[in-house]
Motif scaffolding. Structure first.
Motif, PDB file in Angstrom:
ATOM      1  N   ARG A 286      54.805  53.942  62.226  1.00  0.00           N
ATOM      2  CA  ARG A 286      54.052  54.626  61.299  1.00  0.00           C
ATOM      3  C   ARG A 286      53.276  55.582  61.970  1.00  0.00           C
ATOM      4  NH1 ARG A 286      50.006  50.885  57.096  1.00  0.00           N
ATOM      5  NH2 ARG A 286      49.549  52.641  55.771  1.00  0.00           N
TER       6      ARG A 286
ATOM      7  N   PHE B 297      55.448  58.449  61.755  1.00  0.00           N
ATOM      8  CA  PHE B 297      55.899  59.149  60.592  1.00  0.00           C
ATOM      9  C   PHE B 297      54.443  59.775  59.979  1.00  0.00           C
ATOM     10  CE2 PHE B 297      55.318  58.466  55.801  1.00  0.00           C
ATOM     11  CZ  PHE B 297      56.317  58.940  55.494  1.00  0.00           C
ATOM     12  N   GLN B 298      53.290  59.238  60.289  1.00  0.00           N
ATOM     13  CA  GLN B 298      52.013  60.087  59.727  1.00  0.00           C
ATOM     14  C   GLN B 298      51.779  61.409  60.723  1.00  0.00           C
ATOM     15  OE1 GLN B 298      49.148  56.964  61.044  1.00  0.00           O
ATOM     16  NE2 GLN B 298      48.810  56.470  58.964  1.00  0.00           N
TER      17      GLN B 298
ATOM     18  N   VAL C 295      54.457  63.729  58.849  1.00  0.00           N
ATOM     19  CA  VAL C 295      53.966  64.077  57.615  1.00  0.00           C
ATOM     20  C   VAL C 295      52.709  64.987  57.692  1.00  0.00           C
ATOM     21  CG1 VAL C 295      52.691  63.573  55.338  1.00  0.00           C
ATOM     22  CG2 VAL C 295      54.598  62.062  56.424  1.00  0.00           C
TER      23      VAL C 295
END
Length: 207
Positions: free
Chosen positions: A10, A13-14, A17
């Protein structure tokens, strides 16, 4: 304030992004600059009209002055030159107005090209990012205050979807009341996973 998740997938992914958001904004800013330059190029004819009108007016007025100073020349001989100079001034004014109009259009087009896609993305990105930060920060403070696994598990039963709870236990509430350590730990881990925190932060359930 908790900005990023503990769990590597995660977190990655953060970060992706966030970098994508920066690239998205920078990309549209570059597109906006390109649009501004392309539209601004349309002002070149107006600039030439402005320059030509200014130059012509100055030369005509200079000629009018010289003609008016000539001896044995009737008064009023310079009037046509002065009239032509006024026409040249109108040409200059028209060119200046065209330049200003093109400049205004170029600015607003560039702003629109940048703002619309960036704003659309931020309307999705910012609420999701803020929700994560809010939930992760509050849960982290919850744990730092000494909250044990059973209380985190209780929060999971209040916030997590039912279909996720029944995967852990057919009766998660009953298991929690009975102090089932395995169910309590899994419920607490579910809650922490949802907010991006590691289960290593948990304290053992109260006896």
């Amino acid at each position: 304030m908790k900005l990023y998740a503990d769990r590597p997938p995660r977190l990655a992914f953060q970060l992706f992004v966030d970098l994508l958001t920066v690239a998205w904004i920078a990309g549209w800013v570059l597109v906006g600059r390109f649009v501004h330059e392309m539209v601004s190029a349309l002002a070149v004819p107006g600039e030439k009209m402005d320059d030509a009108g200014t130059s012509l007016s100055a030369k005509l007025l200079e000629a009018a002055g010289k003609v008016d100073d000539l001896p044995l020349v009737k008064d009023g001989i310079a009037v046509p030159f002065e009239g032509a100079a006024k026409a040249a001034d109108q040409l200059r004014a028209a060119g200046e107005a065209q330049v200003e109009a093109v400049s205004t259009i170029a600015i607003w087009l560039a702003v629109g090209v940048v703002v619309v896609p960036v704003l659309m993305w931020l309307m999705i990105y910012v609420p999701l990012r803020c929700r994560f930060i809010r939930n992760a920060t509050s849960t982290q403070r919850f744990l730092e205050a000494g909250t044990a696994a059973d209380l985190v598990a209780l929060r999971a039963m209040a916030t997590q979807p039912l279909h996720k709870l029944v995967r852990i236990s057919d009766d998660p509430v009953g298991a929690w009341r009975d102090g089932d350590a395995d169910v309590v730990a899994r419920l607490a881990e579910l809650e922490l996973k949802a907010v991006g925190l590691s289960a290593k932060r948990l304290k053992p359930a109260k006896g």
